[in-house]
Design a protein around this motif. Sequence first.
Motif, PDB file in Angstrom:
ATOM      1  N   LEU A 106      59.137  11.777  39.449  1.00  8.27           N
ATOM      2  CA  LEU A 106      58.848  12.764  40.444  1.00  8.27           C
ATOM      3  C   LEU A 106      58.093  11.809  41.803  1.00  8.27           C
ATOM      4  O   LEU A 106      57.165  11.397  41.646  1.00  8.27           O
ATOM      5  N   ARG A 107      59.013  11.778  42.716  1.00  8.44           N
ATOM      6  CA  ARG A 107      58.595  11.098  43.964  1.00  8.44           C
ATOM      7  C   ARG A 107      57.591  11.809  44.424  1.00  8.44           C
ATOM      8  O   ARG A 107      57.748  13.161  44.500  1.00  8.44           O
ATOM      9  N   ASN A 108      56.546  11.164  44.963  1.00 10.88           N
ATOM     10  CA  ASN A 108      55.404  11.862  45.760  1.00 10.88           C
ATOM     11  C   ASN A 108      54.884  11.227  46.802  1.00 10.88           C
ATOM     12  O   ASN A 108      55.025  10.068  46.945  1.00 10.88           O
ATOM     13  N   ALA A 109      54.311  11.959  47.966  1.00  8.53           N
ATOM     14  CA  ALA A 109      53.576  11.490  48.943  1.00  8.53           C
ATOM     15  C   ALA A 109      52.181  12.039  48.692  1.00  8.53           C
ATOM     16  O   ALA A 109      51.946  13.371  48.830  1.00  8.53           O
ATOM     17  N   CYS A 110      51.201  10.982  48.838  1.00  3.50           N
ATOM     18  CA  CYS A 110      49.753  11.571  48.618  1.00  3.50           C
ATOM     19  C   CYS A 110      49.240  11.293  50.181  1.00  3.50           C
ATOM     20  O   CYS A 110      49.206  10.197  50.714  1.00  3.50           O
ATOM     21  N   LEU A 111      49.079  12.487  50.799  1.00  9.72           N
ATOM     22  CA  LEU A 111      48.591  12.311  52.242  1.00  9.72           C
ATOM     23  C   LEU A 111      47.046  12.685  52.388  1.00  9.72           C
ATOM     24  O   LEU A 111      46.792  13.878  52.098  1.00  9.72           O
ATOM     25  N   ARG A 112      46.225  11.910  52.890  1.00  8.85           N
ATOM     26  CA  ARG A 112      44.886  11.719  52.696  1.00  8.85           C
ATOM     27  C   ARG A 112      44.553  12.199  54.219  1.00  8.85           C
ATOM     28  O   ARG A 112      44.437  11.231  55.338  1.00  8.85           O
ATOM     29  N   TYR A 113      44.517  13.409  54.595  1.00 11.41           N
ATOM     30  CA  TYR A 113      44.217  13.903  55.860  1.00 11.41           C
ATOM     31  C   TYR A 113      42.747  13.692  56.005  1.00 11.41           C
ATOM     32  O   TYR A 113      41.615  13.764  55.254  1.00 11.41           O
ATOM     33  N   PHE A 114      42.339  13.393  57.260  1.00  9.39           N
ATOM     34  CA  PHE A 114      41.154  13.214  57.781  1.00  9.39           C
ATOM     35  C   PHE A 114      40.842  14.703  58.259  1.00  9.39           C
ATOM     36  O   PHE A 114      40.711  15.689  57.180  1.00  9.39           O
TER      37      PHE A 114
END
Length: 328
Positions: free
Chosen positions: A162-170
């Motif tokens: 399961l490909r994923n993008a963890c987007l760490r928003y400020f």
Amino acid sequence: MHYLVTGGAGFVGSHTVLALLDAGHDVTVLDNLSTGHRSAVPAGVPFYQVDLADYNATKAVVGQKRWDGVLHFAALSLVGDSMREPMVYLRQNYITALNLIQACIACEVKKIVFSSTAALFGGPERSEPIPENALVEPGSPYGESKLMIERVLYWADAIHGLRNACLRYFNAAGADPVGRAGEDHRPETHLIPLTIDAALGRRSALKLFGTDYPTRDGSCVRDYIHVNDLADAHIRALDQIEERSVAYNIGNGQGYSNLEVIQSVERVSGKKVPWVPASRREGDPAVLVADSSTLRRETGWMPRFGELDQIVETALRWREAHPYGYSS
Ligand SMILES: NC(=O)c1ccc[n+]([C@@H]2O[C@H](COP(=O)([O-])OP(=O)(O)OC[C@H]3O[C@@H](n4cnc5c(N)ncnc54)[C@H](O)[C@@H]3O)[C@@H](O)[C@H]2O)c1
């Protein structure tokens, strides 16, 4: 493409739904409306009022179609609340994400984009922009819950692909520049809408939490990122994870102090902001600024709203047009 968006009735989710529709995609929203608004979901977008804590109900929605991707925004997200109710936060955010991820694996979803956070880096004091490979050390149970989910996603990829993008928003802020959506958290805890409401006389004096931080003017410094720029990063991340999973920090790379936010609101609105000093909030680091060079380099992302005044202006316009927020 057809995407499933959890938390699509919330602030960041609803703006990303609009961005996906604008890009010509089909979107379906799953939300329990605990903090979101039904009227934030555009007419014609299929909507399921489902709580991700209910695995069977979640799987029933995830199993409805062969989604080209899932975007997971739904969460409890107040740092202060998580300091008071750590077990609630750790359990709720972890279990709901686990249910969704497990349903995605069971239904052979190939891609998921996850709303992570700068609160991952909330522990030790830093003044430099934070890159993705900085030491991860959450300063709150909220940040910890997001880290736990990033780890689940690691194994979901390693074992199930399961490909994923963890987007760490400020700090997400602003509103749709053409006025289709805006920020309406209840209660509102985010600085820009609170400051705007104080300027518009819709609330009493703004409380400035902490005036003795080791920063240029003693107030906290944060990196504000326009919600439409965030939405754009999600769409780029979906393309980017065909082959491999990624984690990106998302911010403008420039910090503004709380006092500078007040000055910006005064400049843009032409009104004075009444404020009073208050003690620090537990779990609030002094400075959080993003190094987003990996996102820029790998996806070509460039913020369109890099200036604080631009962000404040879109937020102000939406709040002026919607004095009571969303209708439902
Ligand atoms: N707003 C920010 O500055 C910021 C910063 C960093 C990370 N984030 C993360 O981004 C995401 C979106 O934040 P936001 O500001 O749009 O929050 P929000 O509260 O406006 O939106 C969250 C949405 O998820 C829904 N939801 C919550 N729990 C649910 C559940 N159990 N089942 C189904 N739906 C549920 C809510 O009803 C709401 O519509 C969150 O995961 C948050 O942690 C936000």
